[in-house]
Motif scaffolding. Structure first.
Motif, PDB file in Angstrom:
ATOM      1  N   LEU A   1      16.993  10.733 -14.832  1.00  0.00           N
ATOM      2  CA  LEU A   1      16.623  11.364 -13.573  1.00  0.00           C
ATOM      3  C   LEU A   1      17.287  10.638 -12.405  1.00  0.00           C
ATOM      4  CD1 LEU A   1      14.981  13.441 -11.996  1.00  0.00           C
ATOM      5  CD2 LEU A   1      13.030  11.840 -12.067  1.00  0.00           C
ATOM      6  N   ALA A   2      17.409   9.319 -12.499  1.00  0.00           N
ATOM      7  CA  ALA A   2      18.046   8.557 -11.422  1.00  0.00           C
ATOM      8  C   ALA A   2      19.504   8.968 -11.256  1.00  0.00           C
ATOM      9  CB  ALA A   2      17.941   7.057 -11.710  1.00  0.00           C
ATOM     10  N   ASN A   3      20.218   9.155 -12.376  1.00  0.00           N
ATOM     11  CA  ASN A   3      21.613   9.579 -12.309  1.00  0.00           C
ATOM     12  C   ASN A   3      21.713  10.992 -11.733  1.00  0.00           C
ATOM     13  OD1 ASN A   3      24.430   9.546 -12.719  1.00  0.00           O
ATOM     14  ND2 ASN A   3      24.208  10.483 -14.727  1.00  0.00           N
ATOM     15  N   PHE A   4      20.799  11.868 -12.141  1.00  0.00           N
ATOM     16  CA  PHE A   4      20.785  13.226 -11.606  1.00  0.00           C
ATOM     17  C   PHE A   4      20.584  13.195 -10.090  1.00  0.00           C
ATOM     18  CE2 PHE A   4      17.972  16.856 -10.387  1.00  0.00           C
ATOM     19  CZ  PHE A   4      18.938  17.853 -10.447  1.00  0.00           C
ATOM     20  N   ASN A   5      19.608  12.428  -9.627  1.00  0.00           N
ATOM     21  CA  ASN A   5      19.363  12.326  -8.183  1.00  0.00           C
ATOM     22  C   ASN A   5      20.582  11.794  -7.450  1.00  0.00           C
ATOM     23  OD1 ASN A   5      16.714  13.306  -8.231  1.00  0.00           O
ATOM     24  ND2 ASN A   5      15.845  11.290  -8.648  1.00  0.00           N
ATOM     25  N   ARG A   6      21.250  10.813  -8.050  1.00  0.00           N
ATOM     26  CA  ARG A   6      22.424  10.212  -7.422  1.00  0.00           C
ATOM     27  C   ARG A   6      23.575  11.219  -7.334  1.00  0.00           C
ATOM     28  NH1 ARG A   6      22.223   6.048 -10.120  1.00  0.00           N
ATOM     29  NH2 ARG A   6      23.591   6.641 -11.859  1.00  0.00           N
ATOM     30  N   GLN A   7      23.834  11.920  -8.438  1.00  0.00           N
ATOM     31  CA  GLN A   7      24.920  12.906  -8.455  1.00  0.00           C
ATOM     32  C   GLN A   7      24.617  14.067  -7.508  1.00  0.00           C
ATOM     33  OE1 GLN A   7      27.820  12.756  -9.840  1.00  0.00           O
ATOM     34  NE2 GLN A   7      27.587  10.989 -11.199  1.00  0.00           N
ATOM     35  N   PHE A   8      23.365  14.486  -7.491  1.00  0.00           N
ATOM     36  CA  PHE A   8      22.985  15.609  -6.635  1.00  0.00           C
ATOM     37  C   PHE A   8      23.205  15.255  -5.164  1.00  0.00           C
ATOM     38  CE2 PHE A   8      20.499  18.721  -4.456  1.00  0.00           C
ATOM     39  CZ  PHE A   8      20.431  19.818  -5.300  1.00  0.00           C
ATOM     40  N   LYS A   9      22.754  14.086  -4.755  1.00  0.00           N
ATOM     41  CA  LYS A   9      22.897  13.697  -3.357  1.00  0.00           C
ATOM     42  C   LYS A   9      24.361  13.500  -2.984  1.00  0.00           C
ATOM     43  CE  LYS A   9      20.979  10.819   0.266  1.00  0.00           C
ATOM     44  NZ  LYS A   9      19.982   9.803   0.638  1.00  0.00           N
TER      45      LYS A   9
ATOM     46  N   GLN B   1      26.863  15.200  -4.085  1.00  0.00           N
ATOM     47  CA  GLN B   1      27.493  16.504  -3.914  1.00  0.00           C
ATOM     48  C   GLN B   1      26.889  17.333  -2.791  1.00  0.00           C
ATOM     49  OE1 GLN B   1      28.418  19.008  -7.268  1.00  0.00           O
ATOM     50  NE2 GLN B   1      28.486  17.294  -8.677  1.00  0.00           N
ATOM     51  N   ARG B   2      25.569  17.278  -2.645  1.00  0.00           N
ATOM     52  CA  ARG B   2      24.893  18.165  -1.694  1.00  0.00           C
ATOM     53  C   ARG B   2      24.424  17.475  -0.411  1.00  0.00           C
ATOM     54  NH1 ARG B   2      26.147  23.291  -3.428  1.00  0.00           N
ATOM     55  NH2 ARG B   2      26.337  23.165  -5.685  1.00  0.00           N
ATOM     56  N   GLY B   3      24.454  16.152  -0.396  1.00  0.00           N
ATOM     57  CA  GLY B   3      24.072  15.428   0.806  1.00  0.00           C
ATOM     58  C   GLY B   3      22.578  15.247   0.987  1.00  0.00           C
ATOM     59  N   VAL B   4      21.786  15.780   0.066  1.00  0.00           N
ATOM     60  CA  VAL B   4      20.328  15.648   0.106  1.00  0.00           C
ATOM     61  C   VAL B   4      19.839  15.419  -1.319  1.00  0.00           C
ATOM     62  CG1 VAL B   4      19.992  17.109   2.140  1.00  0.00           C
ATOM     63  CG2 VAL B   4      20.032  18.159  -0.134  1.00  0.00           C
ATOM     64  N   THR B   5      18.616  14.974  -1.459  1.00  0.00           N
ATOM     65  CA  THR B   5      18.037  14.817  -2.792  1.00  0.00           C
ATOM     66  C   THR B   5      17.630  16.185  -3.337  1.00  0.00           C
ATOM     67  OG1 THR B   5      15.769  14.590  -2.005  1.00  0.00           O
ATOM     68  CG2 THR B   5      17.120  12.568  -2.113  1.00  0.00           C
ATOM     69  N   PRO B   6      17.405  16.305  -4.658  1.00  0.00           N
ATOM     70  CA  PRO B   6      16.925  17.580  -5.204  1.00  0.00           C
ATOM     71  C   PRO B   6      15.631  18.055  -4.533  1.00  0.00           C
ATOM     72  CG  PRO B   6      17.656  16.149  -6.970  1.00  0.00           C
ATOM     73  CD  PRO B   6      17.698  15.326  -5.724  1.00  0.00           C
ATOM     74  N   ARG B   7      14.726  17.124  -4.272  1.00  0.00           N
ATOM     75  CA  ARG B   7      13.467  17.509  -3.628  1.00  0.00           C
ATOM     76  C   ARG B   7      13.723  18.042  -2.219  1.00  0.00           C
ATOM     77  NH1 ARG B   7       8.731  16.412  -5.395  1.00  0.00           N
ATOM     78  NH2 ARG B   7       9.561  14.787  -6.772  1.00  0.00           N
ATOM     79  N   GLN B   8      14.586  17.381  -1.453  1.00  0.00           N
ATOM     80  CA  GLN B   8      14.906  17.844  -0.113  1.00  0.00           C
ATOM     81  C   GLN B   8      15.613  19.192  -0.143  1.00  0.00           C
ATOM     82  OE1 GLN B   8      17.171  14.383   0.996  1.00  0.00           O
ATOM     83  NE2 GLN B   8      15.504  13.522   2.240  1.00  0.00           N
ATOM     84  N   TYR B   9      16.475  19.379  -1.142  1.00  0.00           N
ATOM     85  CA  TYR B   9      17.174  20.664  -1.282  1.00  0.00           C
ATOM     86  C   TYR B   9      16.170  21.782  -1.502  1.00  0.00           C
ATOM     87  CZ  TYR B   9      20.211  24.324  -3.128  1.00  0.00           C
ATOM     88  OH  TYR B   9      20.858  25.521  -3.340  1.00  0.00           O
TER      89      TYR B   9
END
Length: 288
Positions: free
Chosen positions: A262-270, A272-280
């Motif tokens: 999950l940590a890697n997912f959060n890192r990759q997501f931010k 690419q998208r500039g925000v965390t998955p939760r913020q998105y």
């Protein structure tokens, strides 16, 4: 199976083609490309669309313009009205057909500029799609000469949509050598079908019948990015569709799109998208 090169037959007396596709069961995933532009209006259907390295949700009234030789597919998840079929109203026209628009017919320079932007795919705004919908639906019942005029009317109207958004990453100029095209198609098809699984450069190189370094060079030439960079974009794109379209826990979504951590997912997501998955997810809900 590689994305097939779709070859379109033109009807008698016409320089471009249309398809009124109605499916009772589902719109299946059929990863393909062709040398024509494709304008598709999808009705009574919800699911995911795949355009190059883009994955996004679509709904009733989705209107997208796909550029030449850009791999794409739609895959339905549900109907809006269960008793009616999924509908795809599709229009195909060759780049050669549109080449004179900006140079000869100066009134259509905005259309020519829009077609240039469509190299990576364009999704039109809800307002523009709703305005074009009756014109597109009427187009299919017209004789060939009036149908052409109606298509130009549709394209001119869409060219004024300031809120149309690009979908895929900018692609490098494609190498048209048949052997290379077949190799990259095989790899792209495998990556799109199995992006949530554990994929390795060595395994993908075997599919292309190349060394890992050879695949790396080929992939850069065709997509403008590395194999693993493309794979990460697919995974995060799929995660965006899931985050915006449901309430599943973020950890479950991370696992579904191929992340063990999950940590890697959060890192990759931010990244690419500039925000965390939760913020998105929160931002998407506020925008809606």
């Amino acid at each position: 199976m590689k994305p097939f090169l779709e070859r379109l037959a033109l009807p008698d007396g016409a320089s471009w083609a249309t398809l009124n596709r109605r499916l009772d069961g589902e719109i299946p995933f059929q990863w393909h490309h062709h040398p024509e532009f494709e304008l598709t209006l999808t009705l009574n259907s919800r699911g995911q669309r795949f355009i190059g390295d883009h994955i996004g949700s679509y709904d009733d009234g989705d209107l997208v313009l796909v550029g030449p030789n850009l791999p794409h597919s739609w895959c339905s998840a549900a109907k809006v009205e269960e008793a009616a079929p999924h509908v795809a109203l599709v229009m195909w026209f060759l780049p050669q057909w549109t080449a004179p628009l900006g140079s000869v017919f100066t009134e259509l320079r905005a259309v020519a500029a829009m077609l240039a932007r469509a190299k990576t795919g364009l999704k039109f705004s809800g307002a523009a799609a709703a305005g074009a919908r009756p014109l597109i639906e009427a187009l299919f019942a017209l004789p060939p000469d009036e149908r052409l005029i109606q298509l130009l009317h549709v394209l001119a109207r869409l060219a004024r949509d300031a809120d149309a958004v690009p979908l895929a990453s900018p692609l490098a100029v494609a190498d048209d050598r048949p052997m290379d095209r077949g190799r990259i198609d095989r790899v792209l098809d495998h990556v799109h079908r199995h992006f949530a699984e554990r994929l390795t450069l060595d395994g993908l190189a075997d599919i292309a019948a190349l060394s890992p370094s050879g695949l790396h060079r080929l992939f850069l030439r065709h997509t403008g990015q590395s194999v693993m960079g493309y794979l990460e974009r697919l995974r995060i794109g799929a995660a965006c569709a899931l985050l915006s379209g449901g309430t599943r826990p973020i950890a479950m979504i991370a696992d579904e799109v191929g992340y063990d951590s999950l940590a890697n997912f959060n890192r990759q997501f931010k990244a690419q998208r500039g925000v965390t998955p939760r913020q998105y997810r929160q931002r998407f809900r506020m925008d809606g």
